[in-house]
Every structure is written in structure tokens, then in C-alpha cells.
Design a protein around this motif. Structure first.
Motif, short mmCIF file in Angstrom:
data_model
loop_
_atom_site.label_atom_id
_atom_site.label_comp_id
_atom_site.label_asym_id
_atom_site.label_seq_id
_atom_site.Cartn_x
_atom_site.Cartn_y
_atom_site.Cartn_z
N ARG A 58 27.07 -19.95 9.79
CA ARG A 58 26.46 -20.90 8.86
C ARG A 58 27.28 -21.04 7.60
O ARG A 58 27.37 -22.14 7.03
N ALA A 59 27.89 -19.97 7.16
CA ALA A 59 28.74 -20.03 5.97
C ALA A 59 29.97 -20.90 6.23
O ALA A 59 30.46 -21.58 5.32
N LEU A 60 30.44 -20.91 7.46
CA LEU A 60 31.58 -21.75 7.80
C LEU A 60 31.22 -23.22 7.81
O LEU A 60 32.06 -24.07 7.58
N GLY A 61 29.94 -23.52 8.08
CA GLY A 61 29.48 -24.90 8.10
C GLY A 61 30.03 -25.68 9.27
O GLY A 61 31.06 -25.35 9.85
N ASN A 62 29.31 -26.71 9.66
CA ASN A 62 29.75 -27.65 10.68
C ASN A 62 30.22 -26.99 11.98
O ASN A 62 31.17 -27.44 12.59
N VAL A 63 29.57 -25.90 12.35
CA VAL A 63 29.87 -25.28 13.64
C VAL A 63 28.54 -24.99 14.34
O VAL A 63 27.51 -24.82 13.69
N LYS A 64 28.58 -24.96 15.65
CA LYS A 64 27.38 -24.61 16.41
C LYS A 64 27.05 -23.15 16.11
O LYS A 64 27.90 -22.27 16.19
N VAL A 65 25.81 -22.91 15.76
CA VAL A 65 25.39 -21.55 15.42
C VAL A 65 24.80 -20.87 16.64
O VAL A 65 23.85 -21.36 17.24
N ASP A 66 25.41 -19.76 17.03
CA ASP A 66 24.88 -18.90 18.06
C ASP A 66 25.08 -17.47 17.56
O ASP A 66 25.26 -17.26 16.37
N ASP A 67 25.05 -16.52 18.42
CA ASP A 67 25.21 -15.15 17.92
C ASP A 67 26.51 -14.52 18.38
O ASP A 67 26.60 -13.32 18.55
N VAL A 68 27.55 -15.35 18.53
CA VAL A 68 28.82 -14.88 19.03
C VAL A 68 29.94 -15.25 18.06
O VAL A 68 30.01 -16.39 17.59
N ILE A 69 30.79 -14.30 17.79
CA ILE A 69 32.01 -14.59 17.03
C ILE A 69 33.14 -14.60 18.05
O ILE A 69 33.64 -13.55 18.46
N GLY A 70 33.48 -15.79 18.48
CA GLY A 70 34.53 -15.95 19.48
C GLY A 70 35.79 -16.53 18.86
O GLY A 70 35.93 -16.61 17.64
#
Length: 169
Positions: free
Chosen positions: A105-117
């Protein structure tokens, strides 16, 4: 972005986690240095070891649990210095999935899920200001904590922790 950041990040997290705690209103239950009995049991079971009280956790086990359960879960070795620690502390405090969501969410404009890929890692690398990214992550974390029903009980300590994590990050 290096594995050598794990040890100092863990040392900082452990300052907040302390020793043994078993507050009746803590949904995590009893903990020793931030490790719950459930997590310690699972760790020992996976290694075909008998279960025992987390009060007797050994340093090597503590480090292995923190590395696998929290640091590796948020891709600490692949995150920039500061962001790695903030993500790990968030993972310890509220779970790796939640910490990943704060970062996304801090990155903004990305799909939010629970994975840091890979896509998220590339977005972190491309972010022009990691201090700003940390501030945004911390803001989301604090808002999340303030909304919890246990905020009146633990809020003062959590707010202090989050402020320190932001400053160090």
C-alpha cells in the motif's frame, strides 16, 4: 539489501519483544522473546524434536525462527536497508502478510496481496525515496494498530515502538 542486516534487525526487534510475557488480553498468548508457544511447537515438530516450553528456547532456535518466520517471509535479504528492518518488525508484531500489505500500500498503484514477490521488490528498488516509503509503511501500520480492539490496552506501547522503528528505519 544484504543478509548481514538480519542480525542487527533481530537485535532491534528483540528490544521491543523483551523476555517472557503472558498478558491476558494479548491475542497472541504467552510469548518468550516474541515467540509464541504455538510457533515454537511447530518449529520443534518440523525438526522431529519433542515439544517443550518456549521459556527454554535456545538462541540458535530463536534466530532460526525469526529468520524463517519473519525475515525470509518479507524478503529481508532483498529489501533496502531500513525498509528491511521496518518490514521485519511489522511481520513480528502483526504477521508477515500484514507487513507485506503495508509495504504494498505504501508503494501505491499495485495490487495488494500478502506476497512480496519480484514485482514488489522491483517497485521498492525503483522507489525514489526509501525514507518516504518507510514513513508511509509506518503510517499504515499505526492506523491498523489504532483500529484494533486492544489499542486501549497496548496502544501506548505500540505507538512508542512504531515511532522507534520509524526513526531507526
Amino acid at each position: 539489501m544484504t543478509a548481514q542486516n538480519f542480525a542487527p534487525a533481530l537485535a532491534r526487534v528483540l528490544v521491543h519483544e523483551g523476555g517472557y510475557a503472558n498478558h491476558p488480553q494479548d491475542p497472541g498468548g504467552a510469548t518468550m522473546k516474541g515467540v509464541t508457544q504455538r510457533v515454537y511447537d511447530a518449529y520443534r515438530t518440523r525438526r522431529n524434536l519433542t515439544k517443550r516450553s518456549m521459556a527454554s528456547i535456545e538462541e540458535a532456535d530463536l534466530q532460526a525462527i525469526y529468520r524463517r518466520q519473519y525475515w525470509d517471509a518479507v524478503k529481508g535479504d532483498k529489501l533496502p536497508a531500513g525498509v528491511d528492518y521496518v518490514a521485519m518488525d511489522g511481520a513480528v508484531h502483526s504477521g508477515p502478510s500484514q507487513s507485506a500489505k503495508w509495504l504494498q500500500r505504501a508503494l501505491g498503484n499495485v495490487k495488494v496481496d500478502d506476497v512480496i514477490g519480484e514485482a514488489r521488490l522491483a517497485a521498492v528498488e525503483a522507489h525514489p525515496d526509501h525514507d518516504q516509503l518507510i514513513a508511509l509503511m509506518i503510517g499504515r501500520r499505526l492506523a491498523f494498530l489504532e483500529a484494533l480492539r486492544t489499542w486501549p490496552v497496548f496502544g501506548r506501547g505500540w505507538a512508542s515502538r512504531v515511532a522507534q522503528v520509524k526513526q531507526i528505519g
